[in-house]
Design an enzyme around this catalytic site. Sequence first.
Site, PDB file in Angstrom:
ATOM      1  N   VAL A 127     -17.123 113.932  56.582  1.00  0.00           N
ATOM      2  CA  VAL A 127     -16.469 114.642  55.498  1.00  0.00           C
ATOM      3  C   VAL A 127     -17.280 114.428  54.234  1.00  0.00           C
ATOM      4  O   VAL A 127     -17.639 113.295  53.901  1.00  0.00           O
ATOM      5  CB  VAL A 127     -15.027 114.141  55.281  1.00  0.00           C
ATOM      6  CG1 VAL A 127     -14.361 114.920  54.146  1.00  0.00           C
ATOM      7  CG2 VAL A 127     -14.214 114.251  56.560  1.00  0.00           C
ATOM      8  N   CYS A 128     -17.607 115.514  53.549  1.00  0.00           N
ATOM      9  CA  CYS A 128     -18.260 115.465  52.243  1.00  0.00           C
ATOM     10  C   CYS A 128     -19.544 114.624  52.314  1.00  0.00           C
ATOM     11  O   CYS A 128     -20.428 114.884  53.117  1.00  0.00           O
ATOM     12  CB  CYS A 128     -17.275 114.936  51.206  1.00  0.00           C
ATOM     13  SG  CYS A 128     -17.768 115.210  49.485  1.00  0.00           S
ATOM     14  N   ALA A 129     -19.631 113.577  51.481  1.00  0.00           N
ATOM     15  CA  ALA A 129     -20.843 112.757  51.428  1.00  0.00           C
ATOM     16  C   ALA A 129     -21.020 111.876  52.647  1.00  0.00           C
ATOM     17  O   ALA A 129     -22.044 111.182  52.770  1.00  0.00           O
ATOM     18  CB  ALA A 129     -20.848 111.903  50.153  1.00  0.00           C
TER      19      ALA A 129
END
Length: 342
Positions: A127-129
């Site tokens: 997720v994301c970074a």
Amino acid sequence: MEGVAPDTPRARRTPGAGHAPRARRTVVVVAFDGVQLLDVTGPVEVFTTANRHGGDYDVRVVSPTGESVTTSSGLVIGAGEPPLRLPRRRSTLLVAGRQDWRTAVADTGLVSLVARMAGQAERVASVCAGAFLLAEAGVLDGRRAATHWELATQLATAYPRVRVEDNPVFARDGHVLTSAGVTAGIDLSLALVEEDWGAETARGVARQLVVFMARPGGQAQFSARLAPRQPQHPAVRRVMDHVTEDPAATHTLTALASAAGLSGRHLERLFRTEVGTTPGRYVESVRVEAARTLLEAGGGTVEEVAQQAGFGSSESLRRVFQRVLGIAPTQYRARFHSTAAP
């Protein structure tokens, strides 16, 4: 699960059409100090809610040390020890992220844990970074990957072997899935629920959580104003300023080349080298941003916005918005003009 209590046994609904009953699936979410809270809790909420709608997940939140972690918002999440070994079948490793991704990838113990568990899991997701941790662990080498639009360039620069895409809400390449910023982890998790237990179960989760079953459009709807590479050549800078000052003016290649004092062919070559796009695409991008600003401000009709932004007609504006942003101008205005309910 450790950190989130598992559902008690219950009568399960039949999975969606074409999905035979399957055994319980394991989802392990990796958290660590500084992790973004919603990167963890969003997917956990999806998978545990699925257990009330026909799914059967054993969800665990783990940390490298087995101790609780303090999230970026200051809240503490209870976590357990990582399992010694994930079941090869019916297991998903999900790696959350932290905005300061450099600190995360500098933690060799965390990276080693991600690499080890990724090698065991049937599916791997971020997720994301969290994509930076997968990249540091070598999981994304040669693969398509998504991350938050603000971080896409950084991911591509730091890990050139990763084929970074800056618009998808989530991307899949084989058994590896990566999602965009924060709430996109919910979209990714819903897709996994549908894959595991069918569309009916995923729809039940989406309704329960009041989220889109499939979010319309991509990250381009939400990203900040286009920031192309800054050119060194004064003629290119002059042309870019000329377009930005008046997006609705006539900006044919001939007109732009005349303003630059160059031939059209030379200007195109300079733009590709220094800006990474063509003069025509740059003009279009400036006009899209002008139209977005006008629509968000709420003034004027869509036809008037199209004229002011340089598109000439609402139909031209609609076609470009659908291609670039995946949404109609009227829908964009409704979504971004105000937080008030329509």
